[in-house]
Motif scaffolding. Structure first.
Motif, PDB file in Angstrom:
ATOM      1  N   ALA A 169      31.315   1.052 -38.763  1.00  0.00           N
ATOM      2  CA  ALA A 169      30.910   2.305 -39.408  1.00  0.00           C
ATOM      3  C   ALA A 169      29.673   2.898 -38.734  1.00  0.00           C
ATOM      4  N   GLU A 170      28.704   2.054 -38.413  1.00  0.00           N
ATOM      5  CA  GLU A 170      27.477   2.555 -37.795  1.00  0.00           C
ATOM      6  C   GLU A 170      27.761   3.169 -36.424  1.00  0.00           C
ATOM      7  N   LYS A 171      28.633   2.516 -35.647  1.00  0.00           N
ATOM      8  CA  LYS A 171      28.944   3.029 -34.316  1.00  0.00           C
ATOM      9  C   LYS A 171      29.742   4.326 -34.400  1.00  0.00           C
ATOM     10  N   VAL A 172      30.675   4.415 -35.354  1.00  0.00           N
ATOM     11  CA  VAL A 172      31.446   5.648 -35.522  1.00  0.00           C
ATOM     12  C   VAL A 172      30.512   6.799 -35.900  1.00  0.00           C
ATOM     13  N   GLU A 173      29.610   6.565 -36.844  1.00  0.00           N
ATOM     14  CA  GLU A 173      28.678   7.620 -37.251  1.00  0.00           C
ATOM     15  C   GLU A 173      27.793   8.041 -36.088  1.00  0.00           C
ATOM     16  N   ASP A 174      27.344   7.080 -35.307  1.00  0.00           N
ATOM     17  CA  ASP A 174      26.473   7.361 -34.167  1.00  0.00           C
ATOM     18  C   ASP A 174      27.194   8.215 -33.127  1.00  0.00           C
ATOM     19  N   ILE A 175      28.389   7.783 -32.710  1.00  0.00           N
ATOM     20  CA  ILE A 175      29.092   8.459 -31.617  1.00  0.00           C
ATOM     21  C   ILE A 175      29.661   9.799 -32.060  1.00  0.00           C
ATOM     22  N   VAL A 176      30.236   9.855 -33.254  1.00  0.00           N
ATOM     23  CA  VAL A 176      30.766  11.129 -33.742  1.00  0.00           C
ATOM     24  C   VAL A 176      29.624  12.124 -33.943  1.00  0.00           C
ATOM     25  N   GLY A 177      28.496  11.643 -34.461  1.00  0.00           N
ATOM     26  CA  GLY A 177      27.348  12.534 -34.621  1.00  0.00           C
ATOM     27  C   GLY A 177      26.860  13.087 -33.299  1.00  0.00           C
ATOM     28  N   LEU A 178      26.787  12.233 -32.274  1.00  0.00           N
ATOM     29  CA  LEU A 178      26.383  12.689 -30.938  1.00  0.00           C
ATOM     30  C   LEU A 178      27.352  13.730 -30.393  1.00  0.00           C
ATOM     31  N   THR A 179      28.639  13.499 -30.613  1.00  0.00           N
ATOM     32  CA  THR A 179      29.663  14.384 -30.052  1.00  0.00           C
ATOM     33  C   THR A 179      29.692  15.729 -30.766  1.00  0.00           C
ATOM     34  N   MET A 180      29.551  15.711 -32.092  1.00  0.00           N
ATOM     35  CA  MET A 180      29.644  16.949 -32.857  1.00  0.00           C
ATOM     36  C   MET A 180      28.349  17.755 -32.817  1.00  0.00           C
ATOM     37  N   ASP A 181      27.206  17.096 -32.719  1.00  0.00           N
ATOM     38  CA  ASP A 181      25.920  17.785 -32.763  1.00  0.00           C
ATOM     39  C   ASP A 181      24.961  17.161 -31.752  1.00  0.00           C
ATOM     40  N   PRO A 182      25.183  17.418 -30.457  1.00  0.00           N
ATOM     41  CA  PRO A 182      24.322  16.802 -29.434  1.00  0.00           C
ATOM     42  C   PRO A 182      22.865  17.226 -29.618  1.00  0.00           C
ATOM     43  N   PRO A 183      21.920  16.304 -29.465  1.00  0.00           N
ATOM     44  CA  PRO A 183      20.503  16.677 -29.597  1.00  0.00           C
ATOM     45  C   PRO A 183      20.100  17.703 -28.545  1.00  0.00           C
ATOM     46  N   MET A 184      19.133  18.546 -28.892  1.00  0.00           N
ATOM     47  CA  MET A 184      18.629  19.544 -27.952  1.00  0.00           C
ATOM     48  C   MET A 184      17.967  18.857 -26.753  1.00  0.00           C
ATOM     49  N   HIS A 185      18.043  19.530 -25.606  1.00  0.00           N
ATOM     50  CA  HIS A 185      17.389  19.073 -24.373  1.00  0.00           C
ATOM     51  C   HIS A 185      17.904  17.705 -23.917  1.00  0.00           C
ATOM     52  N   THR A 186      19.160  17.410 -24.235  1.00  0.00           N
ATOM     53  CA  THR A 186      19.761  16.164 -23.776  1.00  0.00           C
ATOM     54  C   THR A 186      21.123  16.469 -23.158  1.00  0.00           C
ATOM     55  N   VAL A 187      21.626  15.501 -22.419  1.00  0.00           N
ATOM     56  CA  VAL A 187      22.990  15.556 -21.900  1.00  0.00           C
ATOM     57  C   VAL A 187      23.748  14.395 -22.524  1.00  0.00           C
ATOM     58  N   VAL A 188      24.878  14.689 -23.174  1.00  0.00           N
ATOM     59  CA  VAL A 188      25.718  13.653 -23.776  1.00  0.00           C
ATOM     60  C   VAL A 188      26.937  13.473 -22.879  1.00  0.00           C
ATOM     61  N   LEU A 189      27.098  12.271 -22.344  1.00  0.00           N
ATOM     62  CA  LEU A 189      28.176  11.972 -21.410  1.00  0.00           C
ATOM     63  C   LEU A 189      29.090  10.896 -21.995  1.00  0.00           C
ATOM     64  N   LEU A 246      36.052   7.380 -41.898  1.00  0.00           N
ATOM     65  CA  LEU A 246      35.819   6.176 -42.701  1.00  0.00           C
ATOM     66  C   LEU A 246      36.549   6.250 -44.036  1.00  0.00           C
ATOM     67  N   ALA A 247      36.649   7.459 -44.622  1.00  0.00           N
ATOM     68  CA  ALA A 247      37.387   7.599 -45.879  1.00  0.00           C
ATOM     69  C   ALA A 247      38.867   7.316 -45.684  1.00  0.00           C
ATOM     70  N   LYS A 248      39.412   7.739 -44.537  1.00  0.00           N
ATOM     71  CA  LYS A 248      40.825   7.470 -44.254  1.00  0.00           C
ATOM     72  C   LYS A 248      41.062   5.975 -44.138  1.00  0.00           C
ATOM     73  N   LEU A 249      40.139   5.263 -43.467  1.00  0.00           N
ATOM     74  CA  LEU A 249      40.266   3.814 -43.366  1.00  0.00           C
ATOM     75  C   LEU A 249      40.178   3.145 -44.729  1.00  0.00           C
ATOM     76  N   ALA A 250      39.337   3.682 -45.606  1.00  0.00           N
ATOM     77  CA  ALA A 250      39.165   3.088 -46.924  1.00  0.00           C
ATOM     78  C   ALA A 250      40.436   3.185 -47.765  1.00  0.00           C
ATOM     79  N   ARG A 251      41.310   4.141 -47.437  1.00  0.00           N
ATOM     80  CA  ARG A 251      42.571   4.300 -48.195  1.00  0.00           C
ATOM     81  C   ARG A 251      43.642   3.292 -47.780  1.00  0.00           C
ATOM     82  N   LEU A 252      43.416   2.607 -46.659  1.00  0.00           N
ATOM     83  CA  LEU A 252      44.415   1.635 -46.211  1.00  0.00           C
ATOM     84  C   LEU A 252      44.456   0.447 -47.163  1.00  0.00           C
ATOM     85  N   PRO A 253      45.636  -0.144 -47.374  1.00  0.00           N
ATOM     86  CA  PRO A 253      45.704  -1.304 -48.265  1.00  0.00           C
ATOM     87  C   PRO A 253      44.925  -2.483 -47.691  1.00  0.00           C
ATOM     88  N   ALA A 254      44.289  -3.219 -48.544  1.00  0.00           N
ATOM     89  CA  ALA A 254      43.520  -4.385 -48.103  1.00  0.00           C
ATOM     90  C   ALA A 254      44.458  -5.460 -47.574  1.00  0.00           C
TER      91      ALA A 254
END
Length: 204
Positions: free
Chosen positions: A3-23, A195-203
């Protein structure tokens, strides 16, 4: 830490920080230079394109690529192998291409080459680089995988290459054509939707 890695990478991709290059960085290894035993027939009305089932292998190459999330351009280098030595050479090429003064956020998978001690030492010598690693078995979250898929479909799958040099020239042409008409990479699903979609999967 999925979950932490998904939030980190999706956040970077959707809203790249100013004055940075996201590769988004990865390598497509063992691309084969295949020469068909007979020429294929092209598409025509009522007929599918044809391609022989047998082929001759003329060698392989590995494509290292970095996709710039802000504008969709790709920096690519073909190399004979995909060890940490080649990866460091590619990082040096990216370092030279990115303007000085900009921080670089690099998204990469967990391939051992990306975490080799000599790669880590290189990162320590280049403090403007920050690596973000995808969750295990989640390469789909790395934007450059979409570029590799398009390259395979549009240039490699039906191609005829009589040498590795022919293959590498075709890849280089495709990258130039892609960059001439590139557009920003757009990720549409925020992390909480994934993450919500994953939470709907059967345990299990």
């Amino acid at each position: 830490a999925f979950a932490e890695k998904v939030e980190d990478i999706v956040g970077l991709t959707m809203d790249p920080p100013m004055h940075t290059v996201v590769l988004s960085i990865d390598e497509k290894s063992q691309i084969q230079a295949l020469d068909r035993t007979q020429p294929g027939l092209p598409l025509k009305p009522g007929k599918c394109g044809t391609m022989t089932h047998d082929y001759k292998r003329n060698g392989v190459t590995t494509l290292f690529a970095a996709l710039n999330v802000r504008d969709g351009t790709v920096l690519g280098r073909c190399m004979p192998q995909h060890r940490h030595q080649e990866f460091v050479r590619f990082l040096n090429a990216v370092e030279r291409a990115v303007p000085a003064g900009k921080l670089i956020h690099a998204i990469a998978d967990n391939y051992a080459t990306h975490k080799h001690p000599k790669v880590r030492a290189w990162l320590e010598r280049h403090p403007r680089w920050v690596f973000h690693f995808t969750p295990t078995s989640a390469s789909w979250i790395n934007a450059v995988e979409g570029f590799f898929s398009a390259l395979s479909r549009r240039r490699l799958r039906r191609g005829v290459f009589q040498s590795v040099a022919d293959l590498e020239q075709a890849i280089a042409r495709y990258i130039r054509e892609h960059n001439a008409t590139s557009s920003p990479f757009v990720w549409t699903k925020p992390a909480d939707h994934i993450l919500a979609k994953l939470a709907r999967l059967p345990a299990p």
